[in-house]
Design a protein around this motif. Structure first.
Motif, PDB file in Angstrom:
ATOM      1  N   VAL A   1      59.029  10.646  37.989  1.00  0.00           N
ATOM      2  CA  VAL A   1      58.403  11.924  37.664  1.00  0.00           C
ATOM      3  C   VAL A   1      58.120  11.956  36.166  1.00  0.00           C
ATOM      4  CG1 VAL A   1      58.666  14.439  37.653  1.00  0.00           C
ATOM      5  CG2 VAL A   1      59.617  13.076  39.544  1.00  0.00           C
ATOM      6  N   VAL A   2      56.855  12.212  35.804  1.00  0.00           N
ATOM      7  CA  VAL A   2      56.503  12.268  34.389  1.00  0.00           C
ATOM      8  C   VAL A   2      55.783  13.580  34.093  1.00  0.00           C
ATOM      9  CG1 VAL A   2      56.329   9.754  34.146  1.00  0.00           C
ATOM     10  CG2 VAL A   2      54.282  11.072  34.666  1.00  0.00           C
ATOM     11  N   LYS A   3      55.958  14.046  32.872  1.00  0.00           N
ATOM     12  CA  LYS A   3      55.283  15.266  32.419  1.00  0.00           C
ATOM     13  C   LYS A   3      54.034  14.875  31.643  1.00  0.00           C
ATOM     14  CE  LYS A   3      55.886  19.134  29.216  1.00  0.00           C
ATOM     15  NZ  LYS A   3      56.816  19.766  28.274  1.00  0.00           N
ATOM     16  N   ILE A   4      52.918  15.454  32.024  1.00  0.00           N
ATOM     17  CA  ILE A   4      51.636  15.204  31.374  1.00  0.00           C
ATOM     18  C   ILE A   4      51.295  16.401  30.497  1.00  0.00           C
ATOM     19  CG2 ILE A   4      49.172  14.781  31.776  1.00  0.00           C
ATOM     20  CD1 ILE A   4      50.917  12.540  32.842  1.00  0.00           C
ATOM     21  N   ASN A   5      50.837  16.134  29.294  1.00  0.00           N
ATOM     22  CA  ASN A   5      50.301  17.197  28.456  1.00  0.00           C
ATOM     23  C   ASN A   5      48.830  17.402  28.827  1.00  0.00           C
ATOM     24  OD1 ASN A   5      52.581  17.862  26.767  1.00  0.00           O
ATOM     25  ND2 ASN A   5      52.317  15.861  25.813  1.00  0.00           N
ATOM     26  N   VAL A   6      48.529  18.574  29.352  1.00  0.00           N
ATOM     27  CA  VAL A   6      47.158  18.910  29.744  1.00  0.00           C
ATOM     28  C   VAL A   6      46.509  19.613  28.554  1.00  0.00           C
ATOM     29  CG1 VAL A   6      45.711  20.146  31.403  1.00  0.00           C
ATOM     30  CG2 VAL A   6      47.890  19.135  32.138  1.00  0.00           C
ATOM     31  N   CYS A   7      45.564  18.939  27.905  1.00  0.00           N
ATOM     32  CA  CYS A   7      45.033  19.399  26.616  1.00  0.00           C
ATOM     33  C   CYS A   7      43.596  19.908  26.738  1.00  0.00           C
ATOM     34  CB  CYS A   7      45.057  18.253  25.601  1.00  0.00           C
ATOM     35  SG  CYS A   7      46.700  17.573  25.342  1.00  0.00           S
ATOM     36  N   TYR A   8      43.322  20.978  26.018  1.00  0.00           N
ATOM     37  CA  TYR A   8      41.980  21.566  25.953  1.00  0.00           C
ATOM     38  C   TYR A   8      41.515  21.533  24.498  1.00  0.00           C
ATOM     39  CZ  TYR A   8      43.032  23.220  30.641  1.00  0.00           C
ATOM     40  OH  TYR A   8      43.359  23.284  31.974  1.00  0.00           O
ATOM     41  N   TRP A   9      40.253  21.080  24.301  1.00  0.00           N
ATOM     42  CA  TRP A   9      39.719  20.810  22.959  1.00  0.00           C
ATOM     43  C   TRP A   9      38.500  21.680  22.707  1.00  0.00           C
ATOM     44  CZ3 TRP A   9      42.670  16.868  20.607  1.00  0.00           C
ATOM     45  CH2 TRP A   9      43.541  16.196  21.490  1.00  0.00           C
ATOM     46  N   LYS A  10      38.455  22.304  21.551  1.00  0.00           N
ATOM     47  CA  LYS A  10      37.432  23.296  21.226  1.00  0.00           C
ATOM     48  C   LYS A  10      36.091  22.654  20.874  1.00  0.00           C
ATOM     49  CE  LYS A  10      36.803  27.265  18.058  1.00  0.00           C
ATOM     50  NZ  LYS A  10      36.313  28.207  19.031  1.00  0.00           N
ATOM     51  N   GLU A  11      35.026  23.168  21.467  1.00  0.00           N
ATOM     52  CA  GLU A  11      33.675  22.734  21.125  1.00  0.00           C
ATOM     53  C   GLU A  11      33.293  23.278  19.748  1.00  0.00           C
ATOM     54  OE1 GLU A  11      31.553  22.699  25.521  1.00  0.00           O
ATOM     55  OE2 GLU A  11      31.682  24.586  24.442  1.00  0.00           O
ATOM     56  N   LYS A  12      32.749  22.412  18.905  1.00  0.00           N
ATOM     57  CA  LYS A  12      32.256  22.882  17.597  1.00  0.00           C
ATOM     58  C   LYS A  12      31.052  23.803  17.777  1.00  0.00           C
ATOM     59  CE  LYS A  12      33.876  18.728  15.162  1.00  0.00           C
ATOM     60  NZ  LYS A  12      33.466  17.441  14.550  1.00  0.00           N
ATOM     61  N   VAL A  13      30.192  23.446  18.722  1.00  0.00           N
ATOM     62  CA  VAL A  13      29.063  24.301  19.103  1.00  0.00           C
ATOM     63  C   VAL A  13      29.264  24.694  20.562  1.00  0.00           C
ATOM     64  CG1 VAL A  13      26.559  24.453  19.402  1.00  0.00           C
ATOM     65  CG2 VAL A  13      27.508  23.108  17.504  1.00  0.00           C
ATOM     66  N   PRO A  14      29.549  25.980  20.840  1.00  0.00           N
ATOM     67  CA  PRO A  14      29.815  26.391  22.224  1.00  0.00           C
ATOM     68  C   PRO A  14      28.699  25.967  23.176  1.00  0.00           C
ATOM     69  CG  PRO A  14      30.332  28.170  20.704  1.00  0.00           C
ATOM     70  CD  PRO A  14      29.687  27.096  19.887  1.00  0.00           C
ATOM     71  N   GLY A  15      29.083  25.417  24.315  1.00  0.00           N
ATOM     72  CA  GLY A  15      28.120  24.975  25.323  1.00  0.00           C
ATOM     73  C   GLY A  15      27.774  23.501  25.268  1.00  0.00           C
ATOM     74  N   SER A  16      28.302  22.776  24.263  1.00  0.00           N
ATOM     75  CA  SER A  16      27.954  21.353  24.115  1.00  0.00           C
ATOM     76  C   SER A  16      28.401  20.517  25.313  1.00  0.00           C
ATOM     77  CB  SER A  16      28.597  20.784  22.843  1.00  0.00           C
ATOM     78  OG  SER A  16      28.206  21.506  21.712  1.00  0.00           O
ATOM     79  N   TYR A  17      29.511  20.907  25.916  1.00  0.00           N
ATOM     80  CA  TYR A  17      30.076  20.112  27.019  1.00  0.00           C
ATOM     81  C   TYR A  17      30.325  21.017  28.240  1.00  0.00           C
ATOM     82  CZ  TYR A  17      31.083  16.928  23.093  1.00  0.00           C
ATOM     83  OH  TYR A  17      30.993  16.113  21.980  1.00  0.00           O
TER      84      TYR A  17
ATOM     85  N   LEU B   1      33.654  17.872  19.453  1.00  0.00           N
ATOM     86  CA  LEU B   1      34.929  18.566  19.689  1.00  0.00           C
ATOM     87  C   LEU B   1      35.793  18.531  18.436  1.00  0.00           C
ATOM     88  CD1 LEU B   1      35.939  17.155  23.217  1.00  0.00           C
ATOM     89  CD2 LEU B   1      34.911  19.392  22.716  1.00  0.00           C
ATOM     90  N   VAL B   2      36.564  19.583  18.229  1.00  0.00           N
ATOM     91  CA  VAL B   2      37.564  19.598  17.155  1.00  0.00           C
ATOM     92  C   VAL B   2      38.721  18.706  17.602  1.00  0.00           C
ATOM     93  CG1 VAL B   2      39.154  21.033  15.815  1.00  0.00           C
ATOM     94  CG2 VAL B   2      36.914  21.949  16.507  1.00  0.00           C
ATOM     95  N   PRO B   3      39.062  17.636  16.837  1.00  0.00           N
ATOM     96  CA  PRO B   3      40.065  16.660  17.305  1.00  0.00           C
ATOM     97  C   PRO B   3      41.515  17.138  17.132  1.00  0.00           C
ATOM     98  CG  PRO B   3      39.170  15.943  15.218  1.00  0.00           C
ATOM     99  CD  PRO B   3      38.448  17.220  15.557  1.00  0.00           C
ATOM    100  N   GLU B   4      41.754  18.351  17.558  1.00  0.00           N
ATOM    101  CA  GLU B   4      43.095  18.946  17.540  1.00  0.00           C
ATOM    102  C   GLU B   4      43.152  19.876  18.745  1.00  0.00           C
ATOM    103  OE1 GLU B   4      46.794  19.305  16.442  1.00  0.00           O
ATOM    104  OE2 GLU B   4      45.487  18.322  14.968  1.00  0.00           O
ATOM    105  N   PRO B   5      44.116  19.706  19.664  1.00  0.00           N
ATOM    106  CA  PRO B   5      44.085  20.513  20.886  1.00  0.00           C
ATOM    107  C   PRO B   5      44.248  22.009  20.595  1.00  0.00           C
ATOM    108  CG  PRO B   5      46.151  19.288  20.739  1.00  0.00           C
ATOM    109  CD  PRO B   5      45.268  18.788  19.630  1.00  0.00           C
ATOM    110  N   ALA B   6      43.414  22.808  21.258  1.00  0.00           N
ATOM    111  CA  ALA B   6      43.491  24.266  21.090  1.00  0.00           C
ATOM    112  C   ALA B   6      44.531  24.863  22.035  1.00  0.00           C
ATOM    113  CB  ALA B   6      42.119  24.878  21.374  1.00  0.00           C
ATOM    114  N   VAL B   7      44.691  24.240  23.201  1.00  0.00           N
ATOM    115  CA  VAL B   7      45.662  24.698  24.205  1.00  0.00           C
ATOM    116  C   VAL B   7      46.321  23.464  24.797  1.00  0.00           C
ATOM    117  CG1 VAL B   7      45.977  25.877  26.431  1.00  0.00           C
ATOM    118  CG2 VAL B   7      44.287  26.742  24.800  1.00  0.00           C
TER     119      VAL B   7
END
Length: 345
Positions: free
Chosen positions: A220-236, A307-313
């Motif tokens: 059993v392993v714990k995964i960090n589920v990361c969300y990364w902020k778009e510099k320009v909203p809608g890019s991805y 993307l900002v290379p620092e997780p937002a969540v």
């Protein structure tokens, strides 16, 4: 003295595997009980969260073949419930052109005539904006792939199960299983008997199997589920048909990195490392390893300039792994009326 309730089948664990199993049993007019140790819905296991990737792009043929039936079953559930559970986005697969894992996926798609696109460095940018394809990497798109709405799917199938007469008991932890021609299952709230029992308990599978004298080589392993902020909203954005993606391996890692277009959190793209650190499922919060996030930060800085290379969540999810990364789906070696499904991560 309370009476012992009797069922044709008891399914232990109301994640995606257990809930769909219970629903299929109810469709066959089996009197079925679905047990869950936590209050539903919950975020303690492996089936929570708003999105998952669905694909035919695998290294092994047998998964690609299985997915044919999976897509049909998802479409069937959508029709029966009148709820949208799937969005087709395609899956971008990237990896070193000469690596075994990338070539296996590409070959499997071609051999099985899965609708696909092969991209090269010349046409990559026009099809996949805001992504840098590494030198020496190839890229293919599984056009059939997309996003499944996980939480919505789980709620939907549990609702269908109940409509078919199935019984769900949440906040009932299984404390004992007594095998036999009729299996007795004791919980924190009652005692039940059934001709057949299905154990789909994810990270807790071995704790339940201990009552039956069996232990599987599950990690059993714990995964960090990361969300990364778009510099320009809608890019991805999923609405702009940005695909899911899978990096088979790269400069930063020998393990997969995967991502989904921004959806559940507007303006945030979900990108994760497909490996974590071993943990106790009941003590997951004590596992604070973030080495995977360092790998992701380097990858995003290099490949996802928008993307900002620092997780937002950062959220967490548990994986249950077998030594060969293929799941276990079988009858108990000593008790053929106990079925085990485990290691699906």
């Amino acid at each position: 003295m309370s009476t012992i309730e009797e069922y044709d089948c008891i399914v232990i664990g109301a994640g995606v595997q257990g809930s769909f199993t219970a629903c299929q049993l109810a469709k066959q007019s089996r009197k079925t009980l679905l047990l869950e140790q936590f209050v539903l819905p919950h975020t303690r296991g492996s089936s929570h969260g708003q999105t998952r990737i669905i694909r035919k792009a695998y290294m092994q043929d047998f998964y690609t073949h299985m997915m044919e039936e999976c897509y049909e079953l998802w479409a069937q559930l959508e029709r029966e419930a009148g709820i949208k559970l799937f969005r087709q986005t395609g899956l971008l697969v990237m990896g070193p052109e000469n690596s075994e894992s990338y070539q296996l996926i590409k070959n499997t798609l071609q051999k099985n005539k899965v609708p696909m696109a092969i991209l090269n460095h010349d046409n990559f940018c026009q099809h996949i904006p805001n992504v840098n394809l590494a030198v020496g990497n190839g890229a293919v798109v599984d056009l059939t792939a997309g996003v499944l709405y996980a939480d919505r799917a789980l709620k939907t199938v549990q609702g269908q199960f109940q409509k078919l007469g199935g019984v769900i008991r949440d906040k009932e932890k299984v404390i004992d299983i007594k095998p036999g021609p009729v299996v007795t299952v004791s919980t924190s709230a009652g005692v039940y008997r059934a001709n057949r029992v299905v154990i789909t308990a994810g990270p807790w599978a071995n704790r339940l199997l201990a009552h039956t004298g069996l232990q599987l080589p599950l990690e059993v392993v714990k995964i960090n589920v990361c969300y990364w902020k778009e510099k320009v909203p809608g890019s991805y954005d999923v609405k702009k048909r940005f695909p899911c993606f899978l990096l088979t391996e790269g400069e930063e890692t020998k393990d997969h990195i995967y991502g989904l277009p921004s959806n559940e959190y507007p303006g945030l793209m979900k990108i994760c490392y497909h490996m974590g650190s071993e943990t106790d499922p009941d003590q997951r919060d004590k596992q604070t390893d973030r080495s995977d996030i360092d790998i992701l930060k380097r990858f995003i800085a290099r490949c996802f300039p928008g993307l900002v290379p620092e997780p937002a969540v950062v959220e967490s999810c548990l994986y249950t792994l077998t030594p060969d990364d293929h799941f276990v789906l079988d009858c108990h070696p000593s008790y053929s009326n106990i079925v085990i499904g485990a290691g699906f991560s």
